[in-house]
Design a protein around this motif. Structure first.
Motif, PDB file in Angstrom:
ATOM      1  N   ASP A  30       0.835  -1.205   0.000  1.00 52.82           N
ATOM      2  CA  ASP A  30       0.000   0.000   0.000  1.00 52.82           C
ATOM      3  C   ASP A  30       0.870   1.255   0.000  1.00 52.82           C
ATOM      4  O   ASP A  30       2.098   1.174  -0.008  1.00 52.82           O
ATOM      5  N   GLU A  31       0.218   2.415   0.013  1.00 51.70           N
ATOM      6  CA  GLU A  31       0.948   3.679  -0.070  1.00 51.70           C
ATOM      7  C   GLU A  31       1.782   3.980   1.170  1.00 51.70           C
ATOM      8  O   GLU A  31       2.664   4.827   1.132  1.00 51.70           O
ATOM      9  N   GLN A  32       1.539   3.283   2.279  1.00 51.96           N
ATOM     10  CA  GLN A  32       2.333   3.475   3.501  1.00 51.96           C
ATOM     11  C   GLN A  32       3.550   2.555   3.542  1.00 51.96           C
ATOM     12  O   GLN A  32       4.353   2.629   4.451  1.00 51.96           O
ATOM     13  N   ASN A  34       3.259  -0.817   3.722  1.00 53.54           N
ATOM     14  CA  ASN A  34       2.884  -2.107   4.304  1.00 53.54           C
ATOM     15  C   ASN A  34       2.811  -3.134   3.184  1.00 53.54           C
ATOM     16  O   ASN A  34       2.296  -2.851   2.109  1.00 53.54           O
ATOM     17  N   TYR A  54       3.830  -4.718   8.524  1.00 50.87           N
ATOM     18  CA  TYR A  54       3.778  -3.261   8.606  1.00 50.87           C
ATOM     19  C   TYR A  54       5.133  -2.638   8.347  1.00 50.87           C
ATOM     20  O   TYR A  54       6.163  -3.184   8.734  1.00 50.87           O
ATOM     21  N   ARG A  62      -3.596   1.253  10.493  1.00 53.46           N
ATOM     22  CA  ARG A  62      -2.789   1.693   9.355  1.00 53.46           C
ATOM     23  C   ARG A  62      -3.122   0.926   8.081  1.00 53.46           C
ATOM     24  O   ARG A  62      -2.622   1.252   7.013  1.00 53.46           O
ATOM     25  N   THR A  64      -5.353   0.278   5.076  1.00 54.95           N
ATOM     26  CA  THR A  64      -6.357   1.075   4.366  1.00 54.95           C
ATOM     27  C   THR A  64      -7.627   0.255   4.121  1.00 54.95           C
ATOM     28  O   THR A  64      -7.589  -0.971   4.131  1.00 54.95           O
TER      29      THR A  64
END
Length: 134
Positions: A30-32, A34, A54, A62, A64
């Motif tokens: 994802d954009e973080q 993870n 994570y 966190r 989405t």
């Protein structure tokens, strides 16, 4: 390196990374940052387990909404294949900020240093001098 061995809240431990790497296949990120994995073979229950590693603090909020749906088998295809349709009125995902500097602090909160307004529902302690004997 020692953090990786002994702490689970700073991402996955070495044991978890080894186990997920051995049994799972990377599905997406994802954009973080993870990373999401799915087991190669179904478990005894008949479906494949899904994992998230994570990027940093291991905090469930966190994840989405689109990846959350995939993780919980609500949707079968991951967002990398079938992205979740966003509505105009939807806001961007924000993780839980409780306990951080950016946490919500309402008027009167002790963390804000203020005193809240008096309310009609406030408790008023009984004193023997009040004259009420009921």
């Amino acid at each position: 390196m020692l953090k990786r061995i002994f702490t689970w809240w700073n991402g996955a431990t070495l044991g978890a990374l080894f186990d997920i790497g051995r049994r799972g296949a990377l599905v997406g990120e994802d954009e973080q940052g993870n990373r999401y994995y799915e087991e190669r073979r179904p478990s005894i229950e008949g479906r494949k387990r899904r994992y998230v590693i994570y990027n940093g603090l291991a905090e469930g909020s966190r994840v989405t909404p689109d990846w959350h749906g995939w993780m919980h088998h609500t949707v079968s295809e991951p967002p990398t294949i079938a992205p979740l349709k966003r509505q105009r009125w939807e806001k961007d995902h924000v993780p839980n900020l409780t306990g951080t500097v950016k946490a919500y602090r309402p008027k009167g909160s002790l963390a804000r240093g203020g005193v809240r307004q008096a309310s009609s529902a406030d408790y008023e302690a009984w004193t023997p001098d009040s004259g009420d004997r009921s």
